[in-house]
Scaffold this motif. Structure first.
Motif, PDB file in Angstrom:
ATOM      1  N   TYR A 314       0.851  -1.195   0.000  1.00  0.00           N
ATOM      2  CA  TYR A 314       0.000   0.000   0.000  1.00  0.00           C
ATOM      3  C   TYR A 314       0.883   1.241   0.000  1.00  0.00           C
ATOM      4  N   GLN A 315       0.758   2.056  -1.037  1.00  0.00           N
ATOM      5  CA  GLN A 315       1.483   3.316  -1.153  1.00  0.00           C
ATOM      6  C   GLN A 315       0.483   4.467  -1.173  1.00  0.00           C
ATOM      7  N   PRO A 316       0.945   5.705  -0.951  1.00  0.00           N
ATOM      8  CA  PRO A 316       0.003   6.833  -0.880  1.00  0.00           C
ATOM      9  C   PRO A 316      -0.870   6.983  -2.118  1.00  0.00           C
ATOM     10  N   ASP A 317      -0.323   6.691  -3.288  1.00  0.00           N
ATOM     11  CA  ASP A 317      -1.089   6.932  -4.518  1.00  0.00           C
ATOM     12  C   ASP A 317      -1.367   5.684  -5.330  1.00  0.00           C
ATOM     13  N   ARG A 318      -0.978   4.515  -4.810  1.00  0.00           N
ATOM     14  CA  ARG A 318      -1.203   3.301  -5.593  1.00  0.00           C
ATOM     15  C   ARG A 318      -1.128   2.056  -4.713  1.00  0.00           C
ATOM     16  N   VAL A 319      -1.627   0.969  -5.271  1.00  0.00           N
ATOM     17  CA  VAL A 319      -1.495  -0.348  -4.644  1.00  0.00           C
ATOM     18  C   VAL A 319      -0.702  -1.227  -5.602  1.00  0.00           C
ATOM     19  N   LYS A 320       0.296  -1.895  -5.064  1.00  0.00           N
ATOM     20  CA  LYS A 320       1.131  -2.768  -5.896  1.00  0.00           C
ATOM     21  C   LYS A 320       0.892  -4.220  -5.484  1.00  0.00           C
ATOM     22  N   ILE A 321       0.590  -5.061  -6.470  1.00  0.00           N
ATOM     23  CA  ILE A 321       0.358  -6.491  -6.232  1.00  0.00           C
ATOM     24  C   ILE A 321       1.409  -7.275  -6.995  1.00  0.00           C
ATOM     25  N   VAL A 322       2.126  -8.140  -6.294  1.00  0.00           N
ATOM     26  CA  VAL A 322       3.172  -8.955  -6.935  1.00  0.00           C
ATOM     27  C   VAL A 322       2.876 -10.423  -6.658  1.00  0.00           C
ATOM     28  N   VAL A 323       2.728 -11.200  -7.730  1.00  0.00           N
ATOM     29  CA  VAL A 323       2.541 -12.653  -7.626  1.00  0.00           C
ATOM     30  C   VAL A 323       3.758 -13.315  -8.265  1.00  0.00           C
ATOM     31  N   HIS A 324       4.420 -14.187  -7.496  1.00  0.00           N
ATOM     32  CA  HIS A 324       5.670 -14.797  -7.954  1.00  0.00           C
ATOM     33  C   HIS A 324       5.575 -16.310  -7.778  1.00  0.00           C
ATOM     34  N   LEU A 357      -8.846  -0.692 -14.761  1.00  0.00           N
ATOM     35  CA  LEU A 357      -8.552   0.035 -13.523  1.00  0.00           C
ATOM     36  C   LEU A 357      -7.498   1.115 -13.734  1.00  0.00           C
ATOM     37  N   GLU A 358      -7.138   1.366 -15.027  1.00  0.00           N
ATOM     38  CA  GLU A 358      -6.142   2.379 -15.390  1.00  0.00           C
ATOM     39  C   GLU A 358      -4.796   2.078 -14.743  1.00  0.00           C
ATOM     40  N   GLY A 359      -4.517   0.789 -14.589  1.00  0.00           N
ATOM     41  CA  GLY A 359      -3.241   0.387 -14.019  1.00  0.00           C
ATOM     42  C   GLY A 359      -2.303  -0.136 -15.095  1.00  0.00           C
ATOM     43  N   ARG A 360      -1.221  -0.735 -14.662  1.00  0.00           N
ATOM     44  CA  ARG A 360      -0.276  -1.343 -15.604  1.00  0.00           C
ATOM     45  C   ARG A 360       0.231  -2.656 -15.010  1.00  0.00           C
ATOM     46  N   MET A 361       0.571  -3.582 -15.881  1.00  0.00           N
ATOM     47  CA  MET A 361       1.015  -4.899 -15.456  1.00  0.00           C
ATOM     48  C   MET A 361       2.366  -5.206 -16.089  1.00  0.00           C
ATOM     49  N   GLU A 362       3.304  -5.662 -15.277  1.00  0.00           N
ATOM     50  CA  GLU A 362       4.639  -6.022 -15.748  1.00  0.00           C
ATOM     51  C   GLU A 362       4.856  -7.509 -15.513  1.00  0.00           C
ATOM     52  N   ILE A 363       5.391  -8.194 -16.520  1.00  0.00           N
ATOM     53  CA  ILE A 363       5.605  -9.639 -16.439  1.00  0.00           C
ATOM     54  C   ILE A 363       7.082  -9.948 -16.665  1.00  0.00           C
ATOM     55  N   GLU A 364       7.660 -10.648 -15.718  1.00  0.00           N
ATOM     56  CA  GLU A 364       9.034 -11.132 -15.860  1.00  0.00           C
ATOM     57  C   GLU A 364       9.004 -12.658 -15.752  1.00  0.00           C
ATOM     58  N   SER A 365       9.533 -13.332 -16.767  1.00  0.00           N
ATOM     59  CA  SER A 365       9.503 -14.788 -16.747  1.00  0.00           C
ATOM     60  C   SER A 365      10.706 -15.346 -17.485  1.00  0.00           C
ATOM     61  N   THR A 366      11.225 -16.439 -16.943  1.00  0.00           N
ATOM     62  CA  THR A 366      12.360 -17.123 -17.551  1.00  0.00           C
ATOM     63  C   THR A 366      12.070 -18.616 -17.553  1.00  0.00           C
ATOM     64  N   ILE A 367      12.351 -19.250 -18.677  1.00  0.00           N
ATOM     65  CA  ILE A 367      12.117 -20.685 -18.776  1.00  0.00           C
ATOM     66  C   ILE A 367      12.871 -21.435 -17.678  1.00  0.00           C
ATOM     67  N   LYS A 372       7.108 -13.756 -12.545  1.00  0.00           N
ATOM     68  CA  LYS A 372       6.776 -12.693 -11.595  1.00  0.00           C
ATOM     69  C   LYS A 372       5.849 -11.705 -12.291  1.00  0.00           C
ATOM     70  N   ILE A 373       4.688 -11.478 -11.709  1.00  0.00           N
ATOM     71  CA  ILE A 373       3.702 -10.542 -12.255  1.00  0.00           C
ATOM     72  C   ILE A 373       3.533  -9.397 -11.257  1.00  0.00           C
ATOM     73  N   ALA A 374       3.822  -8.186 -11.695  1.00  0.00           N
ATOM     74  CA  ALA A 374       3.672  -6.998 -10.848  1.00  0.00           C
ATOM     75  C   ALA A 374       2.560  -6.126 -11.429  1.00  0.00           C
ATOM     76  N   ILE A 375       1.584  -5.788 -10.601  1.00  0.00           N
ATOM     77  CA  ILE A 375       0.435  -4.986 -11.030  1.00  0.00           C
ATOM     78  C   ILE A 375       0.397  -3.707 -10.204  1.00  0.00           C
ATOM     79  N   HIS A 376       0.307  -2.568 -10.872  1.00  0.00           N
ATOM     80  CA  HIS A 376       0.247  -1.266 -10.200  1.00  0.00           C
ATOM     81  C   HIS A 376      -1.119  -0.649 -10.469  1.00  0.00           C
ATOM     82  N   ILE A 377      -1.897  -0.427  -9.397  1.00  0.00           N
ATOM     83  CA  ILE A 377      -3.226   0.166  -9.512  1.00  0.00           C
ATOM     84  C   ILE A 377      -3.211   1.536  -8.845  1.00  0.00           C
ATOM     85  N   PRO A 378      -3.443   2.616  -9.609  1.00  0.00           N
ATOM     86  CA  PRO A 378      -3.449   3.955  -8.997  1.00  0.00           C
ATOM     87  C   PRO A 378      -4.654   4.153  -8.083  1.00  0.00           C
TER      88      PRO A 378
END
Length: 386
Positions: A314-324, A357-367, A372-378
Motif C-alpha cells: 500500500y502506497q500513498p497513490d497506488r497499490v502494488k500487487i506482486v505474484v511470484h 482500472l487504469e493500471g499497468r502490469m509487468e511480467i518477468e519470466s524465464t524458462i 513474476k507478475i507486478a500490477i500497479h493500480i493507482p
C-alpha cells in the motif's frame, strides 16, 4: 483532417452493419436452440415418466415372480393336493413372469440411458443459448459505443480519471450482478437440493425395510448426484462473490483464498503485506481479488510450481500487487503474439482487467525459473472516500 474523419466514419458504419448482421444470425441460432431445447425437454419428460412407470412395473414383476416361485415349490412338493395340471400351470406362470421381468429390466436400463443422454443434451443446449445471449449482449454494448458520438467518446477517453471511473463502474456492475445471482442460488436451488438429500435419506430407510433393492440403489445414486450438485452450487456461490470481501476487506479475503489454495493444491504459498492497509472502493477491491485469483489459477494450470507468493504494497497513490511462482516459466515477450494460445489467454484477460482500472502490469519470466507478475493500480483520494 475532414478526410480522415470521413474514413473513420465509413469504417465505423461498415463495422455497425457487419455487427447488425451478426446479431441477427446469433438471434436465429439462439431461437433454433430454444426450439431444440423445447423438443428435447418434452422428450425428456416423456422418457422420465415412462422410466418411472417401468421401474414400478419391474418392482411388481419381481414381487409376482417371487410369489410364483414359492407357489411352484409348494405344488411341486405336494402331489396329493395338487395335480399335474396345477404343477404345469404354476411352472408356466413362473416362466412367463421371468421372461416379462427380463424384458422390462432391459427396457428400464435402456430408458435410464436414454434419460441420462437427454439430460446431457438439455444441459449442452442451455449452455449454447446462454453463450449466444452473452455474445448478443456484448454486440449490443459495442453497437451502442459505435453508434454514439465519437467526439464525445474521445473527450472522455482523454481524461485518465474518467477512464478509470468507467472501468470501476463496469466492474461494480459485474460484481452487483454476481451478488444477485449468488443470493438467488443460495435461496433457491441450494435450499431445494438440501431438502432433496433429506427426503432421499428417508425414502432409502423406508425402502430398505421392504427390500426393494433396485429402487434403493436408484435412490442412493440420486442422493449422490444431488450432494455433488449441492457442493458445486456452493462453490459457484463463493466464486461469484466471496462474502468476506464486503465484511472483512481485501487482505483477510485474499489471506483466506491463499490458505485454501495451498490446502487444495498442495502448493506452498506465502502472503505478505507492506504499508498500512486501507479500504478501497468495493469495485476496486473486487477487481484486485479477481486479478490475484486469475494469477494463482494460471500458475497452477500452466506453470506446475511448488511455491507461489503474493505481496501487496500500500502506497500513498497506488497499490502494488506482486505474484511470484517458481514454475516452468515462459518467454514473456511472446505473450501478445500468442494471445490465441489457451496457455496465455488468462494473462491477456488480466491485462485487460488491469487496463480497466487504469493500471499497468509487468511480467518477468524465464524458462525453468518461474514467473513474476507486478500490477500497479493507482488510487486517488476521492476513491478512498467512497
Amino acid at each position: 483532417m475532414d478526410y480522415r474523419v470521413n474514413d473513420i466514419d465509413r469504417v465505423i458504419k461498415n463495422a455497425i452493419n457487419v455487427m447488425e448482421e451478426s446479431k441477427y444470425q446469433i438471434f436465429e441460432i439462439a431461437e433454433s436452440a430454444r426450439e431444440e431445447l423445447l423438443k428435447i425437454s418434452r422428450e425428456l419428460e416423456s422418457v422420465m415418466k415412462e422410466t418411472a412407470e417401468t421401474i414400478d412395473k419391474v418392482d411388481q414383476l419381481e414381487l409376482d415372480y417371487r410369489r410364483a416361485r414359492i407357489r411352484l415349490t409348494e405344488v411341486s412338493k405336494d402331489f396329493i393336493r395338487y395335480k399335474e395340471a396345477d404343477i404345469k400351470s404354476a411352472y408356466e406362470t413362473a416362466t412367463q413372469l421371468q421372461l416379462d421381468l427380463m424384458v422390462f429390466r432391459e427396457k428400464e436400463a435402456y430408458l435410464k440411458a436414454r434419460r441420462d443422454d437427454l439430460q446431457k443434451r438439455v444441459k449442452n443446449v442451455e449452455l449454447s443459448i446462454e453463450r449466444a445471449e452473452t455474445i448478443s449482449s456484448q454486440i449490443n454494448v459495442v453497437l451502442d459505443y459505435l453508434s454514439g458520438d465519437l467526439n464525445q467518446v474521445t473527450r472522455i477517453l482523454e481524461s485518465a480519471k474518467n477512464r478509470q471511473l468507467i472501468g470501476l463502474k463496469i466492474i461494480l456492475a459485474q460484481e452487483e450482478e454476481r451478488k444477485r445471482i449468488a443470493r438467488e442460488i443460495h435461496d433457491g436451488p441450494a435450499q431445494s437440493l438440501a431438502n432433496l438429500v433429506l427426503r432421499t435419506e428417508i425414502a432409502e430407510r423406508m425402502l430398505a425395510k421392504q427390500e426393494f433393492r433396485l429402487v434403493q440403489d436408484e435412490l442412493i445414486d440420486l442422493k449422490r448426484q444431488v450432494r455433488k450438485g449441492l457442493e458445486e452450487i456452493r462453490k459457484i456461490i463463493f466464486n461469484l462473490r466471496p462474502m468476506a470481501l464486503d465484511d472483512l476487506g481485501l487482505v483477510p479475503t485474499l489471506r483466506k483464498y491463499v490458505q485454501d489454495f495451498e490446502e487444495k493444491t498442495r502448493i506452498r504459498t506465502l502472503f505478505e503485506t507492506v504499508g498500512r492497509e486501507i479500504r478501497l472502493p468495493s469495485a476496486m477491491e473486487a477487481g484486485i481479488y479477481r486479478l490475484v485469483q486469475e494469477a494463482y489459477t494460471n500458475a497452477m494450470k500452466h506453470a506446475d510450481p511448488t511455491f507461489v507468493s503474493l505481496e501487496i504494497t500500500y502506497q500513498p497513490d497506488r497499490v502494488k500487487i506482486v505474484v511470484h511462482d517458481n514454475g516452468a516459466g515462459f518467454h514473456a515477450d511472446l505473450i501478445e503474439a500468442k494471445a490465441k494460445d489457451s496457455s496465455h489467454f488468462g494473462l491477456i484477460g488480466m491485462r485487460e482487467r488491469v487496463e480497466l482500472l487504469e493500471g499497468r502490469m509487468e511480467i518477468e519470466s524465464t524458462i525453468g525459473e518461474g514467473t513474476k507478475i507486478a500490477i500497479h493500480i493507482p488510487v486517488n483520494a476521492e476513491q478512498r472516500k467512497e
